[in-house]
Design a protein around this motif. Structure first.
Motif, PDB file in Angstrom:
ATOM      1  N   SER A   1      96.240   1.433 104.725  1.00  0.00           N
ATOM      2  CA  SER A   1      95.370   2.533 105.139  1.00  0.00           C
ATOM      3  C   SER A   1      95.045   3.524 104.034  1.00  0.00           C
ATOM      4  O   SER A   1      94.024   4.180 104.072  1.00  0.00           O
ATOM      5  CB  SER A   1      96.000   3.273 106.322  1.00  0.00           C
ATOM      6  OG  SER A   1      97.277   3.746 105.959  1.00  0.00           O
ATOM      7  N   GLY A   2      95.891   3.712 103.055  1.00  0.00           N
ATOM      8  CA  GLY A   2      95.593   4.592 101.930  1.00  0.00           C
ATOM      9  C   GLY A   2      95.783   6.061 102.236  1.00  0.00           C
ATOM     10  O   GLY A   2      96.318   6.451 103.269  1.00  0.00           O
ATOM     11  N   VAL A   3      95.307   6.890 101.327  1.00  0.00           N
ATOM     12  CA  VAL A   3      95.439   8.341 101.424  1.00  0.00           C
ATOM     13  C   VAL A   3      94.079   8.976 101.117  1.00  0.00           C
ATOM     14  O   VAL A   3      93.331   8.490 100.267  1.00  0.00           O
ATOM     15  CB  VAL A   3      96.530   8.863 100.457  1.00  0.00           C
ATOM     16  CG1 VAL A   3      96.191   8.568  99.011  1.00  0.00           C
ATOM     17  CG2 VAL A   3      96.783  10.334 100.668  1.00  0.00           C
ATOM     18  N   GLU A   4      93.747  10.058 101.830  1.00  0.00           N
ATOM     19  CA  GLU A   4      92.479  10.753 101.575  1.00  0.00           C
ATOM     20  C   GLU A   4      92.648  11.728 100.421  1.00  0.00           C
ATOM     21  O   GLU A   4      93.641  12.460 100.361  1.00  0.00           O
ATOM     22  CB  GLU A   4      92.012  11.495 102.826  1.00  0.00           C
ATOM     23  CG  GLU A   4      91.544  10.569 103.915  1.00  0.00           C
ATOM     24  CD  GLU A   4      90.910  11.298 105.076  1.00  0.00           C
ATOM     25  OE1 GLU A   4      91.077  12.535 105.198  1.00  0.00           O
ATOM     26  OE2 GLU A   4      90.240  10.628 105.868  1.00  0.00           O
ATOM     27  N   VAL A   5      91.668  11.717  99.507  1.00  0.00           N
ATOM     28  CA  VAL A   5      91.656  12.634  98.372  1.00  0.00           C
ATOM     29  C   VAL A   5      90.253  13.204  98.207  1.00  0.00           C
ATOM     30  O   VAL A   5      89.270  12.612  98.649  1.00  0.00           O
ATOM     31  CB  VAL A   5      92.104  11.954  97.052  1.00  0.00           C
ATOM     32  CG1 VAL A   5      93.536  11.448  97.145  1.00  0.00           C
ATOM     33  CG2 VAL A   5      91.175  10.844  96.650  1.00  0.00           C
ATOM     34  N   ALA A   6      90.184  14.360  97.561  1.00  0.00           N
ATOM     35  CA  ALA A   6      88.894  14.976  97.254  1.00  0.00           C
ATOM     36  C   ALA A   6      88.319  14.318  96.009  1.00  0.00           C
ATOM     37  O   ALA A   6      89.050  13.977  95.080  1.00  0.00           O
ATOM     38  CB  ALA A   6      89.060  16.471  97.024  1.00  0.00           C
ATOM     39  N   GLY A   7      87.010  14.128  95.989  1.00  0.00           N
ATOM     40  CA  GLY A   7      86.380  13.508  94.831  1.00  0.00           C
ATOM     41  C   GLY A   7      84.892  13.792  94.783  1.00  0.00           C
ATOM     42  O   GLY A   7      84.333  14.468  95.648  1.00  0.00           O
ATOM     43  N   TRP A   8      84.285  13.266  93.754  1.00  0.00           N
ATOM     44  CA  TRP A   8      82.838  13.319  93.575  1.00  0.00           C
ATOM     45  C   TRP A   8      82.397  11.890  93.313  1.00  0.00           C
ATOM     46  O   TRP A   8      82.809  11.280  92.324  1.00  0.00           O
ATOM     47  CB  TRP A   8      82.473  14.197  92.393  1.00  0.00           C
ATOM     48  CG  TRP A   8      81.000  14.286  92.117  1.00  0.00           C
ATOM     49  CD1 TRP A   8      80.192  13.303  91.629  1.00  0.00           C
ATOM     50  CD2 TRP A   8      80.164  15.411  92.329  1.00  0.00           C
ATOM     51  NE1 TRP A   8      78.916  13.742  91.508  1.00  0.00           N
ATOM     52  CE2 TRP A   8      78.860  15.043  91.939  1.00  0.00           C
ATOM     53  CE3 TRP A   8      80.382  16.701  92.799  1.00  0.00           C
ATOM     54  CZ2 TRP A   8      77.798  15.913  92.010  1.00  0.00           C
ATOM     55  CZ3 TRP A   8      79.313  17.569  92.862  1.00  0.00           C
ATOM     56  CH2 TRP A   8      78.024  17.171  92.473  1.00  0.00           C
ATOM     57  N   MET A   9      81.580  11.343  94.209  1.00  0.00           N
ATOM     58  CA  MET A   9      81.059   9.987  94.047  1.00  0.00           C
ATOM     59  C   MET A   9      79.669  10.071  93.434  1.00  0.00           C
ATOM     60  O   MET A   9      78.820  10.813  93.935  1.00  0.00           O
ATOM     61  CB  MET A   9      80.993   9.286  95.397  1.00  0.00           C
ATOM     62  CG  MET A   9      82.344   9.006  96.016  1.00  0.00           C
ATOM     63  SD  MET A   9      83.297   7.744  95.162  1.00  0.00           S
ATOM     64  CE  MET A   9      82.320   6.285  95.477  1.00  0.00           C
ATOM     65  N   GLN A  10      79.459   9.322  92.365  1.00  0.00           N
ATOM     66  CA  GLN A  10      78.170   9.344  91.669  1.00  0.00           C
ATOM     67  C   GLN A  10      77.710   7.921  91.420  1.00  0.00           C
ATOM     68  O   GLN A  10      78.427   7.136  90.815  1.00  0.00           O
ATOM     69  CB  GLN A  10      78.319  10.082  90.345  1.00  0.00           C
ATOM     70  CG  GLN A  10      77.076  10.078  89.487  1.00  0.00           C
ATOM     71  CD  GLN A  10      77.306  10.868  88.220  1.00  0.00           C
ATOM     72  OE1 GLN A  10      77.666  12.028  88.257  1.00  0.00           O
ATOM     73  NE2 GLN A  10      77.102  10.209  87.089  1.00  0.00           N
ATOM     74  N   GLN A  11      76.503   7.594  91.890  1.00  0.00           N
ATOM     75  CA  GLN A  11      75.957   6.265  91.639  1.00  0.00           C
ATOM     76  C   GLN A  11      75.357   6.238  90.243  1.00  0.00           C
ATOM     77  O   GLN A  11      74.594   7.110  89.854  1.00  0.00           O
ATOM     78  CB  GLN A  11      74.889   5.900  92.659  1.00  0.00           C
ATOM     79  CG  GLN A  11      74.417   4.470  92.522  1.00  0.00           C
ATOM     80  CD  GLN A  11      73.494   4.028  93.639  1.00  0.00           C
ATOM     81  OE1 GLN A  11      73.110   4.807  94.494  1.00  0.00           O
ATOM     82  NE2 GLN A  11      73.142   2.764  93.624  1.00  0.00           N
TER      83      GLN A  11
END
Length: 107
Positions: free
Chosen positions: A28-38
Motif C-alpha cells: 500500500s505504500g505511504v503518502e508524501v507531499a510532492g510536485w509532479m511535473q510532466q
C-alpha cells in the motif's frame, strides 16, 4: 519548496518464488507531499509487436530520502515506475529534496 500534490510512494518487499527466484511485491505504500511535473508527451512504440505509450515525469519531494530505483509512485490514478536512481540533493550539508525520474507505460 512548494509541494501541492499528494503521491503514494511504494517500496517493494522481497520474497522468493517456488524456484528460489527473488520476487517483488508492491503493497500500500505511504503518502508524501510532492510536485509532479510532466517532461515529455506520450510516444508510441511498435518494436515488440504491440503499441504502448510512454510518458516521462519528474517527482520533486522532500520526504523521500530513502527512495530506491525499485519504487513505484501512484498519483492521479496512474502508477509510475522510477527510472533509474533518484537524485537526493543536499544544501549546506543537509538533505534538501529528492528528484526522481518517472515513467508511466500504457499498453
Amino acid at each position: 519548496m512548494r509541494l501541492p500534490h499528494t503521491v503514494t510512494w511504494i517500496e517493494p518487499s522481497t520474497g522468493e518464488d517456488r524456484r528460489g527466484d527473488t520476487t517483488l511485491t508492491y503493497g500500500s505504500g505511504v503518502e508524501v507531499a510532492g510536485w509532479m511535473q510532466q517532461n515529455s508527451a506520450a510516444e508510441s512504440f511498435t518494436g515488440d509487436g504491440r503499441d504502448r505509450r510512454t510518458a516521462r515525469w519528474t517527482l520533486f519531494s522532500d520526504q523521500t530520502a530513502g527512495m530506491t530505483s525499485l519504487a513505484r509512485i501512484v498519483w492521479d490514478g496512474r502508477t509510475f515506475r522510477v527510472a533509474g536512481d533518484p537524485n537526493h540533493l543536499w544544501d549546506d550539508e543537509a538533505y534538501h529534496h529528492t528528484e526522481a525520474a518517472l515513467e508511466v507505460v500504457e499498453g
